[in-house]
Write an enzyme that holds these catalytic residues in place. Structure first.
Site, mmCIF file in Angstrom:
data_model
loop_
_atom_site.group_PDB
_atom_site.id
_atom_site.type_symbol
_atom_site.label_atom_id
_atom_site.label_comp_id
_atom_site.label_asym_id
_atom_site.label_seq_id
_atom_site.Cartn_x
_atom_site.Cartn_y
_atom_site.Cartn_z
ATOM 1 N N TYR A 182 8.093 9.549 -1.336
ATOM 2 C CA TYR A 182 9.508 9.921 -1.313
ATOM 3 C C TYR A 182 10.048 9.984 -2.740
ATOM 4 C CZ TYR A 182 8.699 9.255 3.615
ATOM 5 O OH TYR A 182 8.172 9.350 4.883
ATOM 6 N N LEU A 301 -2.440 -2.710 8.446
ATOM 7 C CA LEU A 301 -3.493 -3.111 9.380
ATOM 8 C C LEU A 301 -3.748 -4.616 9.366
ATOM 9 C CD1 LEU A 301 -6.158 -0.258 9.390
ATOM 10 C CD2 LEU A 301 -4.386 -0.767 11.054
#
Length: 370
Positions: A182, A301
């Site tokens: 971004y 994760l």
């Protein structure tokens, strides 16, 4: 005591444990305004027993939304809508609340993931994004508009205005989004920043605008509110942003009063090759913690209680953030506490749910019934 369930601080904000709920885009706002979905979603997560809950990436201006359904905090209307959600959470949960302020830059005007996640063209109601340089995210997309001096000032001031709104709403922490490809990450990465002025070229120049934004936020953020930054530690592309540059950025942030760094990776280029697996981003947080000495949050994760406990016990990070795992199991902290011998805050309405063999999970509770 379990490391995961030991107390900690971010700046002057005290947290009962080291579990963070990461910001997760929901693509369910209306013209930037929080909806009933946010009330249900954040209300549910607020009962999880985590130490800190981040609201999803929240756009500082309408053109800075990732998608038309992104949450925003740029107007009285968006502030009032989010305020209703915050007030409801505060009424029933002691969880600390953070907000991630961001600007999508050239990755703006994307469709929701369940609709394919591709660019929404102007002809279909989308808009043209802004960026450091007129370089599209991929070759099939139109070039974004390069920010000039007035545009840079506008975006910087938009961050400040949104931060002031967040402070009025009573958030405990503000996280500046400089990751995942971004706008602020676009300035940092040489893959997306091709400028030849004071904001491009050298590492010092590429860091300049993100640091100016942070400095402006530091000026308006009181010491009672933790102020930090989320970074992508590497672009996973040769010749792109990498860990050594991240360390230099983190050092510059620390010198300017940054109180935590949230360590992720990738997002700036479709050419990235990410070796996804359990703990795949933990080494980045570990190196920043070791070499810079700033409190670090690691993410990616991390799904098991013992896995999170080991990361903290081995000194690889100060806090562990969960995203998808928390959506799959919104009571993840309860179950982790049961496994590791910790305690969590839980609403009184749920106290009777604890199994008899775990009678201390929610602390000492007593019930009377006729």
């Amino acid at each position: 005591m379990s490391h995961l369930f030991s107390p900690t601080t971010l700046g002057n904000v005290s947290l009962p444990n080291r579990i963070v709920i990461a910001p997760m885009c929901e693509y369910s706002a209306e013209e930037g305004c929080a909806t009933d979905w946010h009330m249900i979603h954040l209300g549910n997560l607020a009962l999880s027993g985590a130490g800190l809950l981040f609201v999803e990436a929240t756009a500082v201006e309408a053109d800075g939304r990732i998608s038309p359904g992104d949450l925003g905090l740029w107007s009285d209307e968006t502030e009032a809508a989010l305020g209703k959600v915050v007030a409801a959470v505060r009424r029933y949960s002691p969880i600390k609340l953070g907000i991630q302020l961001g600007h999508a830059g050239r990755k703006a005007s994307s469709d929701a993931p369940w609709n394919g996640g591709q660019l929404v063209p102007e002809s279909a109601g989308g808009w043209l994004g802004w960026a450091p340089s007129a370089v599209p995210h991929n070759d099939q997309e139109p070039a974004p508009r390069a920010l000039d001096a007035a545009g840079l000032a506008r975006v910087r001031d938009a961050y400040v205005a949104s931060a002031k709104r967040a402070l009025r709403l009573g958030f405990d922490a503000i996280e500046v989004h400089a990751a995942h490809g971004y706008l602020l990450h676009q300035f940092l990465s040489p893959l997306s920043n091709r400028r030849d002025d004071a904001y491009g070229g050298s590492l010092e120049n590429r860091m300049r605008f993100p640091l100016e934004v942070f400095e402006a936020l530091r000026e308006v953020t009181p010491s009672s509110v933790a102020l930090g930054v989320r970074v992508s530690a590497t672009d996973w592309v040769e010749g792109g942003w990498d860990l050594e540059q991240t360390l230099a950025f983190a050092q510059a942030l620390k010198a300017r009063g940054c109180e935590f760094i949230d360590v992720s990776s990738g997002g700036v280029s479709p050419q990235q090759k990410i070796p996804v697996g359990p703990n795949y981003q933990v080494p980045f947080a570990e190196e920043i913690k070791r070499r810079i000495g700033m409190p670090t949050i690691t993410v990616g994760l991390i799904t098991e209680a013992q896995q999170a406990e080991d990361i903290l016990a081995q000194g690889k990070a100060d806090m562990v953030a969960l995203a998808r795992g928390m959506l799959y199991n919104p009571r993840w902290p309860w179950h982790a506490a049961a496994q590791l011998g910790g305690q969590v805050d839980a609403p009184r309405q749920y106290w009777r749910s604890q199994p008899r063999e775990l009678k201390s999970l929610f602390g000492e509770t007593r019930f009377g019934q006729r």
